[in-house]
Design a protein around this motif. Structure first.
Motif, PDB file in Angstrom:
ATOM      1  N   GLN A  94       8.250   4.075  -1.704  1.00 15.66           N
ATOM      2  CA  GLN A  94       8.247   3.460  -0.384  1.00 15.66           C
ATOM      3  C   GLN A  94       9.018   4.291   0.622  1.00 15.66           C
ATOM      4  OE1 GLN A  94       9.300  -0.730  -0.395  1.00 15.66           O
ATOM      5  NE2 GLN A  94       8.519  -0.971  -2.474  1.00 15.66           N
ATOM      6  N   ALA A 119       0.308   3.661   2.995  1.00 18.98           N
ATOM      7  CA  ALA A 119      -0.532   2.743   3.766  1.00 18.98           C
ATOM      8  C   ALA A 119      -1.618   3.510   4.516  1.00 18.98           C
ATOM      9  CB  ALA A 119       0.326   1.951   4.750  1.00 18.98           C
ATOM     10  N   LEU A 129       1.726   3.184  -7.957  1.00 21.34           N
ATOM     11  CA  LEU A 129       0.906   2.846  -6.796  1.00 21.34           C
ATOM     12  C   LEU A 129       0.779   1.335  -6.640  1.00 21.34           C
ATOM     13  CD1 LEU A 129      -1.886   5.510  -7.341  1.00 21.34           C
ATOM     14  CD2 LEU A 129      -0.209   5.471  -5.472  1.00 21.34           C
ATOM     15  N   PRO A 130       0.480   0.866  -5.440  1.00 20.26           N
ATOM     16  CA  PRO A 130       0.302  -0.573  -5.225  1.00 20.26           C
ATOM     17  C   PRO A 130      -0.817  -1.136  -6.095  1.00 20.26           C
ATOM     18  CG  PRO A 130       0.422   0.603  -3.126  1.00 20.26           C
ATOM     19  CD  PRO A 130       0.317   1.640  -4.190  1.00 20.26           C
ATOM     20  N   THR A 131      -0.705  -2.393  -6.454  1.00 20.93           N
ATOM     21  CA  THR A 131      -1.741  -3.064  -7.238  1.00 20.93           C
ATOM     22  C   THR A 131      -3.077  -3.003  -6.495  1.00 20.93           C
ATOM     23  OG1 THR A 131      -0.098  -4.565  -8.155  1.00 20.93           O
ATOM     24  CG2 THR A 131      -2.399  -5.224  -8.344  1.00 20.93           C
ATOM     25  N   TRP A 161      -5.005  -0.284  -6.101  1.00 18.24           N
ATOM     26  CA  TRP A 161      -5.012   0.929  -5.289  1.00 18.24           C
ATOM     27  C   TRP A 161      -6.434   1.346  -4.923  1.00 18.24           C
ATOM     28  CZ3 TRP A 161      -2.613   3.640  -1.998  1.00 18.24           C
ATOM     29  CH2 TRP A 161      -2.847   5.008  -1.809  1.00 18.24           C
TER      30      TRP A 161
END
Length: 319
Positions: A195, A201, A258-260, A262
């Motif tokens: 982050q 993003a 990575l974000p869930t 991705w």
């Protein structure tokens, strides 16, 4: 525009070209990486003009683009009478291999939980050009900059890292070490660096837009919409051109960090599935165009069929 508003693949391609016309120089780079390099790495200017014509790019823009790429060290030119042949320079070919390997290989690779640190000490006296070149290459490869002389990545390709250190002549000026997260409970976890250090993003947004644009094409291919060889080539080229532009900004982090959900995983699989479907007819169009001016133009090299975890059959024989 909703998926149902496209009447056929030709309509989809025309809409894409109208709303997102590719820049000539950038599209030439895409063609050399995706098409020309596996077919021997060279072609006549007339063939390149023919390949770019379906994208609405004029002869003049093609000539200007290859001239600039030659000036920048990507291409070399040979004249034979009134004709010109363009070839990837050896050092440029290495960079193409480096860049395009990212496109055809899954970005969500397994991770051993260790981080790679590349750093230098002031006493080593790295010159300003070396520092700038090394920083540019490492950031492009997805490293985050902890300081002007320290860079971190959780899962870099060490073959590519070695290439970067050689290309920037920095091998004797840097240290490379493996790090493991500390078990000290009061410290900030290394995973928080994701982050703090990478703008995921923006990358996710790019992948989301790619999915929105190319999912209708895959749906029509799956449904059996007809298309000819030239249209297959146009779809394949637009596909790789758009995917390549997003990949330039993807730090290639392991899936665990990575974000869930991705979007990069879904985008890669969409790119793979479209590429596999149009590959055969696109190859026929490419070979017929190249051989119209050079009867000896080679078929795709063996490594071509290793793309996207292996193309299902030799593309030239697909019906």
């Amino acid at each position: 525009m909703s998926e149902l508003s496209y009447s056929d693949l030709a309509h989809w391609a025309a809409h894409h070209l109208e709303n997102r016309p590719p820049r000539a120089k950038s599209l030439v780079m895409t063609l050399f990486g995706d098409v020309i390099r596996p077919h021997g790495g060279k072609l006549w200017l007339g063939s390149l003009i023919q390949l770019l014509a379906p994208f609405g790019i004029s002869d003049r823009l093609v000539r200007t683009s290859v001239y600039r790429l030659a000036e920048e060290g990507w291409l070399s030119a040979q004249r034979e009478g009134r004709r010109s042949q363009y070839t990837l320079r050896p050092e440029a070919s290495q960079r193409f291999e480096h860049a395009y390997q990212r496109i055809y290989t899954p970005t969500y690779l397994a991770w051993d939980g260790q981080w790679t640190l590349v750093f230098s000490m002031p006493s080593l006296m790295m010159n300003s050009k070396q520092r700038a070149d090394l920083r540019k290459e490492l950031l492009w490869e997805g490293f985050c900059a902890l300081s002007p002389t320290a860079f971190l990545h959780p899962n870099p390709d060490h073959t590519i890292l070695d290439y970067i250190l050689q290309a920037t002549q920095a091998q004797s000026q840097v240290y490379v070490a493996k790090l493991e997260p500390s078990q000290l409970p009061q410290t900030r976890p290394l995973s928080q660096l994701i982050q703090d250090s990478w703008d995921l993003a923006q990358v996710a947004s790019g992948y989301g837009q790619f999915i929105q644009r190319f999912a209708p094409a895959l749906n029509m291919l799956d449904a059996g919409h007809p298309y000819d060889d030239q249209l297959a080539f146009v779809i394949r080229t637009l596909l790789i051109h758009e995917f390549r532009r997003i990949q330039l900004h993807d730090p290639q982090l392991p899936i665990e960090l990575l974000p869930t959900g991705w979007a990069g995983k879904q985008a890669y699989e969409l790119c793979r599935d479209v590429y596999r479907q149009v590959c055969g007819k696109a190859e026929r169009y490419i070979l017929s165009t190249l051989r119209a001016e050079d009867e000896q133009a080679p078929e795709a090299a063996a490594y071509f069929y290793e793309r996207f975890d292996g193309l299902p059959v030799p593309c030239e024989t697909q019906s």
